[in-house]
Design an enzyme around this catalytic site. Sequence first.
Site, short mmCIF file in Angstrom:
data_model
loop_
_atom_site.label_atom_id
_atom_site.label_comp_id
_atom_site.label_asym_id
_atom_site.label_seq_id
_atom_site.Cartn_x
_atom_site.Cartn_y
_atom_site.Cartn_z
N SER A 180 2.60 -1.25 -6.36
CA SER A 180 2.64 -0.74 -4.86
C SER A 180 1.40 -0.86 -4.17
O SER A 180 0.39 -1.30 -4.57
CB SER A 180 3.06 0.87 -4.84
N LYS A 181 1.46 -0.47 -2.80
CA LYS A 181 0.37 -0.88 -2.00
C LYS A 181 -1.04 -0.22 -2.56
O LYS A 181 -2.04 -0.46 -2.21
CB LYS A 181 0.46 -0.04 -0.49
#
Length: 492
Positions: free
Chosen positions: A254-255
């Site tokens: 994820s980010k």
Amino acid sequence: MDVRVRYAPSPTGLQHIGGIRTALYNYFFARSQGGKFILRVEDTDRERYSDESLEDLYSTLDWLGIKWDEGPVVGGPCGPYIQSERFDIYKQYAQQLVKEGKAYYCYCSAERLEALRKEQTESKSEYQGYDRHCANLTDEERAEYERQGIKPVIRFRVPTEGKTTFHDILMGDISRRNRDISPDPIILKSDGFPTYHLANVIDDHLMGITHIMRAQEWIPSGPLHVLLYQAFGWEIPQYCHLPMVMGKDRQKLSKRHGSTAVRDFRAKGYLPEAIINYVALVGWSLDGSTEFFTREELEKCFTLSGIHKSPAIFDYKKLDWFNGQYIRACSDERLVSLIVPYLQEAGFVHDPMTEEESSKVAALVKPAKERMKVLSDIVPLSAFIFRDEPVTDKSVYIAKGSDEEKTVKALSEGSRILISGLKEGKAQAQIEEELAALSTALEIKVNGVFQPIRVAITNSAVSLPLFDSIELLGLDEAERRLCRGLSILEEK
Ligand code: GLU
Ligand code: ZN
């Protein structure tokens, strides 16, 4: 069997690196089997849909050089390939299931369902979900609801007994008790929109999909899909759910880990061939050792048996390494065309470039090639050529293990050795030797001499190799900057 596979993203966000891996595996599998790769846009969720994500889907696949045989834009015999253009089809099939008693109309209001949910939660009931209130309505009851103008949804009748099993190429048999499948899910909403399950199953069947390769997070949908195939009397495709892509900490990528949108990788200056090569290896290998693959090679050698069963780790450093390798493999001409937009964006050169700028960039590309991991690295690496912003913080000039006094000596004496040496046409190795001797005399490491010189000339502690930098600047300018560096250091 003619292999037909599909990539079926929902255009609700930018293409994720993990999603693109699914696309690549489908594409390579189709190519290696002489089959067809189909692109299908699953845009039934109109609230989360955006034009931007559809654009991003097309431009990302285009940039990677992934061409679909059938799908939006190119068309094909099973079109349309955009689900929002197929609503009549879904409706017709849903009604067919109702006619056969395999699905039914439900008129429950949102309030009733909400109250039901609340009651189930509060009483901690073992039974969660729809209570099949409308499963056996009489014709009179239905007529009454219709008379009141209530628009029904269509729910699929999930058997309460037995279990449903499907085979997954990687994971083997996956079984679920039918009573654990969410009871009687909605397949067609009251506004005529299908839900994911219905549209996905109908399309995979009508489009003749032979293998469903998708992310593992879709496994829970598998049993319900199998029940739908059985209700329609259709053959069930082969499943191959792909292990998750995770960060180094073994959490879903994820980010938090870094960029995940392919568009961001592209903007930073990753090359499509590096992305393809590295992403293919995130969860797949040919023989456990071969690292370099072109797209064309993968189109030939990709196999399902090479897909790993365990979750794959996405290693940003490894991608950087691949990208650096591919940058070094670029021809100078191609690399020039790739870096110019970054130089223009930084305001270093004009658009179009002047003749002088063009020749500067052409000279820059060779030494820069060796030091770049991503294309955007060219901006900090070459700033000193296009801008002159001297470093005024003395500490930047002072190498580890040296001090201010020695650094002043290193820079003044070192500049003399360097400039006179170059003017006399001495060999680079000779000059380097003399600079090394100076460091010995000053009782500091070699870098104690090179660092202040490099900082004075390139206005930065990380830069291109010293002699290349001097050549790019010209000897006079290099000399001027060395003098200036010395006066900065000598300032009280
Ligand atoms: N539209 C789904 C997605 O966004 C497709 C899942 C599937 O491949 O069945 O991932
Ligand atoms: Zn109902």
